[in-house]
Design an enzyme around this catalytic site. Structure first.
Site, PDB file in Angstrom:
ATOM      1  N   SER A  87      14.339   1.544 -13.643  1.00  0.00           N
ATOM      2  CA  SER A  87      15.666   2.170 -13.586  1.00  0.00           C
ATOM      3  C   SER A  87      15.506   3.532 -12.917  1.00  0.00           C
ATOM      4  CB  SER A  87      16.231   2.344 -14.999  1.00  0.00           C
ATOM      5  OG  SER A  87      15.448   3.308 -15.692  1.00  0.00           O
TER       6      SER A  87
ATOM      7  N   ASP B  41      16.231  -1.126 -10.644  1.00  0.00           N
ATOM      8  CA  ASP B  41      17.206  -1.706 -11.568  1.00  0.00           C
ATOM      9  C   ASP B  41      18.471  -0.838 -11.592  1.00  0.00           C
ATOM     10  OD1 ASP B  41      18.103  -3.455 -13.560  1.00  0.00           O
ATOM     11  OD2 ASP B  41      17.184  -2.295 -15.182  1.00  0.00           O
TER      12      ASP B  41
ATOM     13  N   GLU C 248      25.793  -6.779  -8.251  1.00  0.00           N
ATOM     14  CA  GLU C 248      26.397  -7.017  -9.571  1.00  0.00           C
ATOM     15  C   GLU C 248      27.914  -7.078  -9.481  1.00  0.00           C
ATOM     16  OE1 GLU C 248      24.900  -4.815 -12.940  1.00  0.00           O
ATOM     17  OE2 GLU C 248      26.868  -4.720 -13.858  1.00  0.00           O
TER      18      GLU C 248
ATOM     19  N   HIS D  63      23.303  -4.619 -22.654  1.00  0.00           N
ATOM     20  CA  HIS D  63      21.997  -3.945 -22.685  1.00  0.00           C
ATOM     21  C   HIS D  63      21.719  -3.454 -24.106  1.00  0.00           C
ATOM     22  CE1 HIS D  63      22.580  -3.072 -18.186  1.00  0.00           C
ATOM     23  NE2 HIS D  63      21.556  -3.877 -18.276  1.00  0.00           N
TER      24      HIS D  63
ATOM     25  N   HIS E  21      21.191 -10.065 -17.262  1.00  0.00           N
ATOM     26  CA  HIS E  21      20.749  -8.764 -17.785  1.00  0.00           C
ATOM     27  C   HIS E  21      20.833  -8.809 -19.310  1.00  0.00           C
ATOM     28  CE1 HIS E  21      20.583  -5.965 -14.221  1.00  0.00           C
ATOM     29  NE2 HIS E  21      20.933  -7.116 -13.676  1.00  0.00           N
ATOM     30  N   GLY E  22      20.292  -7.779 -19.957  1.00  0.00           N
ATOM     31  CA  GLY E  22      20.407  -7.703 -21.412  1.00  0.00           C
ATOM     32  C   GLY E  22      19.649  -8.801 -22.129  1.00  0.00           C
TER      33      GLY E  22
END
Ligand code: 13P
Length: 287
Positions: free
Chosen positions: A49, A84, A135, A177, A207-208
């Protein structure tokens, strides 16, 4: 050598498994993920990230650490180094730093602006042979200051972005997340199915990944998810093992305070979590 995520994800989508993206925070995280991928003969994506990149001393530091470590530890499985939830500027910084894959998170822009910026990045990344994740529909919760409302993606918008030529597409399907709340409604397989119908061969990204039950992970893979992101779960494994070591007073006996000893249980716990995920996702043995 780092590779783009394109080939590993195309193969994963065609053969119905998913490649894990494990977010890294420091040297221990990087080493745990790379060594486990090699032991499991699994392709892997290292997620960074913008906050973690800054923490580690900048994207160039991360890129240099990862490539040098792969060389020294003789890592031969395919590894992608991936930004990310990148901002527009962050994407360019990572390309310059030698990342092999980037995510442009344009989900908080109006769709027209997301399309315009993604179109430009498709051109730049494809010229450089890098993979690009886009996204649509924000992922819920908070990750390193990136906050999302957790809305369900519009399958038509997903198709519009997929048609631009991105490598993989992250779509909000009720995923969050961090830890899932007790009253979480679960993943929306209806939304995922509709997205997959319209986007065909496009590898979809979940994700998550922390805390999603195994049956939901398997179902998501059967509906076209080919990349699953895991961040919080490694942090939890590391923290629990480190807490146990300290609570047992091991740092106080002999040279137990030596960082190579103090961080060892957390390191091993992260390796066990990565192994478990690679087996669950079906990427083990696929390098
Ligand atoms: P978790 O922290 O919930 O595992 O999510 C990771 C993620 O999606 C990284 O983008």
């Amino acid at each position: 050598m780092l590779v783009s995520a394109k080939e590993m994800l195309t193969k994963a989508k065609a053969e119905h498994y998913a490649v894990g993206q494990f977010n890294i925070n420091n040297l221990e995280w990087t080493k745990a993920v790379l060594l486990t991928a090699q032991e499991q003969n699994s392709p892997v994506i290292l997620g960074v990230s913008e906050g973690a990149g800054k923490y580690m001393g900048g994207f160039k530091t991360v890129s240099a650490m990862v490539t040098a470590m792969m060389d020294e530890l003789k890592i031969t499985v395919p590894v992608a180094l991936h930004l990310d939830h990148g901002t527009y500027d962050g994407c360019y910084k990572c390309m310059e730093a030698g990342f092999s894959s980037i995510m442009f998170d344009g989900s908080h822009y109006p769709i027209d602006e997301n399309v315009a910026k993604t179109t430009e990045l498709v051109k730049v990344t494809s010229e450089k042979g890098l993979s690009l994740e886009a996204e649509v529909g924000s992922i819920g919760g908070e990750e390193d200051g990136v906050i999302g409302a957790g809305e369900l993606a519009d399958p038509k918008e997903c198709k519009a972005i997929a048609d631009l030529g991105v490598t993989m597409l992250a779509a909000g399907i009720g995923n969050i997340h961090g830890k899932y709340p007790e009253n979480w409604a679960g993943l929306s397989f209806e939304t995922l199915d509709a997205i997959q119908q319209l986007t065909g061969d496009m590898p979809l990204v979940l994700h998550g990944g922390t805390g999603i039950p195994e049956d939901m992970i398997k179902k998501a893979i059967s509906l076209g998810v080919a990349k699953i992101n895991v961040n919080t779960e490694l942090q939890l494994s590391f923290a629990a093992a480190t807490r146990k070591y300290i609570e047992e007073g091991k740092d106080l006996s002999g040279k137990g305070f030596d960082p190579r000893k103090l961080l060892a249980p957390g390191f091993e716990a992260m390796k066990a979590t990565v192994k478990e995920k690679m087996e669950l996702f079906g990427s083990a043995g696929r390098a």
